[in-house]
Design an enzyme around this catalytic site. Structure first.
Site, mmCIF file in Angstrom:
data_model
loop_
_atom_site.group_PDB
_atom_site.id
_atom_site.type_symbol
_atom_site.label_atom_id
_atom_site.label_comp_id
_atom_site.label_asym_id
_atom_site.label_seq_id
_atom_site.Cartn_x
_atom_site.Cartn_y
_atom_site.Cartn_z
ATOM 1 N N GLN A 298 54.952 40.426 78.858
ATOM 2 C CA GLN A 298 55.373 41.803 78.602
ATOM 3 C C GLN A 298 56.703 42.093 79.281
ATOM 4 O O GLN A 298 56.758 42.516 80.432
ATOM 5 C CB GLN A 298 54.307 42.792 79.077
ATOM 6 C CG GLN A 298 54.634 44.199 78.616
ATOM 7 C CD GLN A 298 53.482 45.146 78.784
ATOM 8 O OE1 GLN A 298 52.417 44.820 79.280
ATOM 9 N NE2 GLN A 298 53.710 46.383 78.361
ATOM 10 N N PHE A 299 57.787 41.879 78.521
ATOM 11 C CA PHE A 299 59.128 42.074 79.070
ATOM 12 C C PHE A 299 59.395 43.532 79.437
ATOM 13 O O PHE A 299 60.243 43.815 80.276
ATOM 14 C CB PHE A 299 60.201 41.559 78.108
ATOM 15 C CG PHE A 299 60.496 42.477 76.952
ATOM 16 C CD1 PHE A 299 61.552 43.367 77.018
ATOM 17 C CD2 PHE A 299 59.716 42.447 75.808
ATOM 18 C CE1 PHE A 299 61.832 44.217 75.953
ATOM 19 C CE2 PHE A 299 59.991 43.292 74.747
ATOM 20 C CZ PHE A 299 61.048 44.183 74.818
ATOM 21 N N THR A 300 58.630 44.463 78.887
ATOM 22 C CA THR A 300 58.882 45.874 79.182
ATOM 23 C C THR A 300 58.557 46.230 80.630
ATOM 24 O O THR A 300 58.964 47.290 81.109
ATOM 25 C CB THR A 300 58.109 46.799 78.222
ATOM 26 O OG1 THR A 300 56.712 46.518 78.334
ATOM 27 C CG2 THR A 300 58.577 46.592 76.785
#
Length: 149
Positions: free
Chosen positions: A78-80
């Site tokens: 999850q790059f967010t």
């Protein structure tokens, strides 16, 4: 490297209407890889997460680890988690590692967990649009940053 860890009764991830991964009792880990992260950052989290004493013992105290309860781990990239929201209202993702580096470290992290003694480690798919469901047990949610360890 940032990790959001949730104690779950069960969790699963679906991609294009197909279940990709699922676990029973254990941990659901959202993993964000930042610029500058290395295998050493992943190693810190690999050592810490399976041994976090966040499961209840027979006295109702959080005293047992995922390894102690023979728990499972679902890892979702999850790059967010690397979002910078300090300016304006639209998050910037300039602190996220480039996809090729992030994927390598994600896979390294998953492989490390698989060799840590955890009963089962399952995953989503790096870069995919995923639907994640979970039943948070507690709720218990822990946030770790490898740079703080």
């Amino acid at each position: 490297m940032k990790a959001v860890i949730q104690r779950v009764s069960h969790s699963c991830v679906v991609i294009d209407s197909v279940e990709k991964g699922s676990i029973g009792k254990g941990l659901m880990v959202l993993l964000g890889v930042e610029q500058g992260d290395t295998q050493a950052d992943a190693d810190k989290l690999i050592k810490k997460i399976p041994l976090l004493r966040i499961f209840e013992d027979e006295n109702g105290k959080m005293n047992l680890s995922c390894l102690d309860i023979d728990g499972e781990i679902l890892v979702i990239s999850q790059f967010t988690l690397c979002a910078d929201c300090s300016h304006g209202r639209r998050p910037s993702f300039i602190h996220s590692a480039p996809p090729d580096i992030a994927n390598q470290l994600y896979l390294y992290f998953v492989d490390g967990l698989k060799h840590s003694g955890v009963k089962k480690v399952d995953t989503g798919e790096f870069g995919a649009d995923m639907k994640v469901s979970l039943l948070n047990d507690g709720p218990v949610t822990i946030i770790l940053n490898s740079r703080d360890l």
